[in-house]
Design a protein around this motif. Structure first.
Motif, PDB file in Angstrom:
ATOM      1  N   PHE A  71       0.839  -1.211   0.000  1.00 18.58           N
ATOM      2  CA  PHE A  71       0.000   0.000   0.000  1.00 18.58           C
ATOM      3  C   PHE A  71       0.874   1.262   0.000  1.00 18.58           C
ATOM      4  O   PHE A  71       0.508   2.287  -0.580  1.00 18.58           O
ATOM      5  N   PHE A  72       2.043   1.152   0.663  1.00 14.18           N
ATOM      6  CA  PHE A  72       2.970   2.304   0.638  1.00 14.18           C
ATOM      7  C   PHE A  72       3.464   2.526  -0.803  1.00 14.18           C
ATOM      8  O   PHE A  72       3.692   3.662  -1.227  1.00 14.18           O
ATOM      9  N   VAL A  73       3.643   1.423  -1.546  1.00 17.98           N
ATOM     10  CA  VAL A  73       4.051   1.556  -2.958  1.00 17.98           C
ATOM     11  C   VAL A  73       2.899   2.175  -3.764  1.00 17.98           C
ATOM     12  O   VAL A  73       3.124   3.037  -4.613  1.00 17.98           O
ATOM     13  N   ASP A  74       1.659   1.761  -3.467  1.00 14.14           N
ATOM     14  CA  ASP A  74       0.501   2.384  -4.135  1.00 14.14           C
ATOM     15  C   ASP A  74       0.544   3.901  -3.935  1.00 14.14           C
ATOM     16  O   ASP A  74       0.300   4.672  -4.868  1.00 14.14           O
ATOM     17  N   ASP A  75       0.837   4.316  -2.696  1.00 13.79           N
ATOM     18  CA  ASP A  75       0.882   5.764  -2.401  1.00 13.79           C
ATOM     19  C   ASP A  75       2.012   6.447  -3.181  1.00 13.79           C
ATOM     20  O   ASP A  75       1.832   7.550  -3.698  1.00 13.79           O
ATOM     21  N   LEU A  76       3.163   5.776  -3.244  1.00 15.03           N
ATOM     22  CA  LEU A  76       4.306   6.353  -3.962  1.00 15.03           C
ATOM     23  C   LEU A  76       3.954   6.548  -5.443  1.00 15.03           C
ATOM     24  O   LEU A  76       4.213   7.617  -6.021  1.00 15.03           O
ATOM     25  N   ILE A  77       3.344   5.538  -6.050  1.00 14.97           N
ATOM     26  CA  ILE A  77       2.994   5.644  -7.482  1.00 14.97           C
ATOM     27  C   ILE A  77       1.923   6.734  -7.672  1.00 14.97           C
ATOM     28  O   ILE A  77       1.988   7.526  -8.619  1.00 14.97           O
ATOM     29  N   ALA A  78       0.975   6.791  -6.730  1.00 10.42           N
ATOM     30  CA  ALA A  78      -0.066   7.830  -6.823  1.00 10.42           C
ATOM     31  C   ALA A  78       0.551   9.225  -6.666  1.00 10.42           C
ATOM     32  O   ALA A  78       0.111  10.180  -7.310  1.00 10.42           O
ATOM     33  N   LEU A  79       1.576   9.324  -5.826  1.00  9.79           N
ATOM     34  CA  LEU A  79       2.258  10.620  -5.671  1.00  9.79           C
ATOM     35  C   LEU A  79       2.962  11.003  -6.980  1.00  9.79           C
ATOM     36  O   LEU A  79       2.883  12.156  -7.421  1.00  9.79           O
ATOM     37  N   MET A  95      13.346   1.312   5.703  1.00 12.12           N
ATOM     38  CA  MET A  95      11.999   1.003   5.217  1.00 12.12           C
ATOM     39  C   MET A  95      11.752   1.690   3.876  1.00 12.12           C
ATOM     40  O   MET A  95      11.069   1.144   2.998  1.00 12.12           O
ATOM     41  N   GLY A  96      12.331   2.867   3.698  1.00 13.08           N
ATOM     42  CA  GLY A  96      12.216   3.557   2.407  1.00 13.08           C
ATOM     43  C   GLY A  96      12.812   2.704   1.296  1.00 13.08           C
ATOM     44  O   GLY A  96      12.332   2.700   0.160  1.00 13.08           O
ATOM     45  N   GLY A  97      13.871   1.965   1.636  1.00 17.00           N
ATOM     46  CA  GLY A  97      14.482   1.040   0.668  1.00 17.00           C
ATOM     47  C   GLY A  97      13.558  -0.140   0.387  1.00 17.00           C
ATOM     48  O   GLY A  97      13.455  -0.600  -0.760  1.00 17.00           O
ATOM     49  N   TYR A  98      12.860  -0.635   1.426  1.00 16.21           N
ATOM     50  CA  TYR A  98      11.912  -1.745   1.183  1.00 16.21           C
ATOM     51  C   TYR A  98      10.842  -1.288   0.184  1.00 16.21           C
ATOM     52  O   TYR A  98      10.432  -2.036  -0.703  1.00 16.21           O
ATOM     53  N   ILE A  99      10.399  -0.026   0.367  1.00 12.29           N
ATOM     54  CA  ILE A  99       9.359   0.521  -0.522  1.00 12.29           C
ATOM     55  C   ILE A  99       9.932   0.683  -1.935  1.00 12.29           C
ATOM     56  O   ILE A  99       9.297   0.278  -2.928  1.00 12.29           O
ATOM     57  N   ALA A 100      11.141   1.222  -2.027  1.00 14.57           N
ATOM     58  CA  ALA A 100      11.752   1.447  -3.347  1.00 14.57           C
ATOM     59  C   ALA A 100      11.992   0.120  -4.065  1.00 14.57           C
ATOM     60  O   ALA A 100      11.765   0.001  -5.276  1.00 14.57           O
ATOM     61  N   LEU A 101      12.442  -0.892  -3.327  1.00 21.63           N
ATOM     62  CA  LEU A 101      12.733  -2.194  -3.954  1.00 21.63           C
ATOM     63  C   LEU A 101      11.461  -2.858  -4.469  1.00 21.63           C
ATOM     64  O   LEU A 101      11.453  -3.462  -5.541  1.00 21.63           O
ATOM     65  N   ARG A 102      10.387  -2.748  -3.713  1.00 24.35           N
ATOM     66  CA  ARG A 102       9.115  -3.322  -4.205  1.00 24.35           C
ATOM     67  C   ARG A 102       8.560  -2.484  -5.365  1.00 24.35           C
ATOM     68  O   ARG A 102       7.990  -3.026  -6.313  1.00 24.35           O
ATOM     69  N   THR A 119      19.666  -0.491   3.964  1.00 23.69           N
ATOM     70  CA  THR A 119      18.466  -1.306   3.766  1.00 23.69           C
ATOM     71  C   THR A 119      18.862  -2.727   3.374  1.00 23.69           C
ATOM     72  O   THR A 119      20.058  -3.059   3.322  1.00 23.69           O
ATOM     73  N   ARG A 120      17.886  -3.544   3.109  1.00 22.51           N
ATOM     74  CA  ARG A 120      18.132  -4.926   2.682  1.00 22.51           C
ATOM     75  C   ARG A 120      16.981  -5.384   1.791  1.00 22.51           C
ATOM     76  O   ARG A 120      15.876  -4.825   1.866  1.00 22.51           O
ATOM     77  N   SER A 121      17.232  -6.432   1.000  1.00 23.04           N
ATOM     78  CA  SER A 121      16.173  -6.954   0.118  1.00 23.04           C
ATOM     79  C   SER A 121      15.437  -8.128   0.753  1.00 23.04           C
ATOM     80  O   SER A 121      14.316  -8.433   0.346  1.00 23.04           O
ATOM     81  N   GLU A 122      16.057  -8.790   1.729  1.00 23.46           N
ATOM     82  CA  GLU A 122      15.413  -9.970   2.319  1.00 23.46           C
ATOM     83  C   GLU A 122      14.221  -9.561   3.181  1.00 23.46           C
ATOM     84  O   GLU A 122      14.219  -8.509   3.799  1.00 23.46           O
ATOM     85  N   MET A 190       6.000  -4.171   7.936  1.00 25.09           N
ATOM     86  CA  MET A 190       7.388  -4.586   7.638  1.00 25.09           C
ATOM     87  C   MET A 190       7.566  -6.084   7.865  1.00 25.09           C
ATOM     88  O   MET A 190       8.267  -6.761   7.118  1.00 25.09           O
ATOM     89  N   ALA A 191       6.889  -6.602   8.904  1.00 24.58           N
ATOM     90  CA  ALA A 191       6.980  -8.050   9.176  1.00 24.58           C
ATOM     91  C   ALA A 191       6.373  -8.855   8.032  1.00 24.58           C
ATOM     92  O   ALA A 191       6.775  -9.994   7.792  1.00 24.58           O
ATOM     93  N   ALA A 192       5.397  -8.257   7.349  1.00 24.08           N
ATOM     94  CA  ALA A 192       4.673  -8.981   6.285  1.00 24.08           C
ATOM     95  C   ALA A 192       5.260  -8.716   4.901  1.00 24.08           C
ATOM     96  O   ALA A 192       4.715  -9.200   3.907  1.00 24.08           O
ATOM     97  N   ARG A 193       6.368  -7.997   4.829  1.00 21.82           N
ATOM     98  CA  ARG A 193       6.839  -7.611   3.490  1.00 21.82           C
ATOM     99  C   ARG A 193       7.415  -8.815   2.731  1.00 21.82           C
ATOM    100  O   ARG A 193       7.858  -9.796   3.342  1.00 21.82           O
ATOM    101  N   THR A 194       7.396  -8.699   1.415  1.00 19.93           N
ATOM    102  CA  THR A 194       7.924  -9.781   0.579  1.00 19.93           C
ATOM    103  C   THR A 194       9.441  -9.664   0.472  1.00 19.93           C
ATOM    104  O   THR A 194      10.026  -8.614   0.767  1.00 19.93           O
ATOM    105  N   ASP A 195      10.047 -10.746   0.025  1.00 22.29           N
ATOM    106  CA  ASP A 195      11.490 -10.779  -0.223  1.00 22.29           C
ATOM    107  C   ASP A 195      11.714 -10.306  -1.662  1.00 22.29           C
ATOM    108  O   ASP A 195      11.208 -10.927  -2.606  1.00 22.29           O
TER     109      ASP A 195
END
Ligand code: MLT
Length: 265
Positions: A71-79, A95-102, A119-122, A190-195
């Motif tokens: 949903f944070f990515v949805d917001d980024l694309i909408a922005l 966390m900004g990196g988690y959003i950017a990577l997704r 950040t990390r990708s895992e 963040m706990a539910a994020r994908t790898d």
């Protein structure tokens, strides 16, 4: 500037020429766009730098309180749509990196370049997920002030407490101003994020990776692992810094950042 977006209100600030290179700064958890001040002040005018507050953080509203990185990515694309930016350089810390990577995995057509900081990708390990659960319980039990005090101890290098107490106070007060609902919901997100590791070899845009030498949350080994999978990635270890490398050593961070962005100009 606060704008209605995806059922909530998102706050962002921008500087530089309107037709400059668009660079979107995405803060870590649980900070705000204000963490990017040393970068926003240092960037040349031909960079259109935009720093926004992820929903629930800074001056963005909490919304419905149901959060996922998706949903944070949805917001980024909408922005990006709102700003009429087709392709931007994304710069995310932790966390900004988690959003950017997704975002680059899902919408590569919107990304011109990638800057991954501390950040990390895992995804989280089982141990990591349980730590998030313990943090949610602690926030509910002890309140946000105690959480903020413990958090700053974890993210800054011990030396920064002597050298730059103002940066620590600033981050502590940003955390203290964050709603407990947003804090807990973001921890769960963040706990539910994908790898995103499997998609790293598909990244086909210039990529800069930076990490504080003393970062214990997303250590240099995690950055090295990403760098090994992204063709042509440039990686720098930032001396005298832990997890908040952009604040703890802005001189070295900005030198690398500006040199990288000049490649696009
Ligand atoms: C952050 O700085 O965004 C967080 O520390 C990331 C995390 O807890 O995984």
């Amino acid at each position: 500037m606060r704008i209605p977006l995806n059922g909530t209100t998102i706050n962002y600030t921008e500087r530089g020429l309107p037709n400059g290179l668009p660079v979107i700064f995405i803060h870590g958890f649980p900070f705000s766009h204000a963490m990017w001040e040393p970068q926003m002040l240092a960037l040349p005018n031909d960079i259109r730098a935009i720093a926004y507050d992820v929903r629930g953080h800074g001056d963005s509203d909490v919304g419905d309180g149901h959060y996922m990185i998706e949903f944070f990515v949805d917001d980024l694309i909408a922005l990006l749509d709102h700003l009429v930016i087709q392709r931007a350089v994304l710069c995310g810390l932790s966390m900004g990196g988690y959003i950017a990577l997704r975002a680059i995995e899902r919408n590569p057509e919107r990304v011109k370049g990638l800057i991954l900081c501390d950040t990390r990708s895992e995804a989280d390990t089982n141990e990591g997920k349980l730590k998030r659960a313990a943090s949610v319980i602690a926030i509910k039990r002890d309140g946000v002030k105690t959480f903020a005090a413990n958090f700053v101890r974890a993210v800054f290098a011990p030396a920064t407490f002597q050298k730059n107490p103002a940066a620590i106070d600033r981050i502590r007060s940003i955390i203290e101003a964050t709603s407990p609902i947003a804090l807990c919901s973001t921890l769960i997100a963040m706990a539910a994020r994908t790898d995103t590791t499997p998609s790293l070899p598909r990244i086909a845009v210039p990529t800069l990776i930076m990490v504080g030498e003393h970062d214990a949350i997303t250590p240099p080994s995690a950055s090295r692992a990403m760098s090994d999978h992204i063709a042509g990635a440039e990686m720098h270890i930032i001396p005298d810094a832990a997890h908040m490398s952009n604040l703890e050593n802005p001189a070295v961070f900005n030198e690398n950042l500006i040199a990288f962005l000049k490649r696009f100009l």
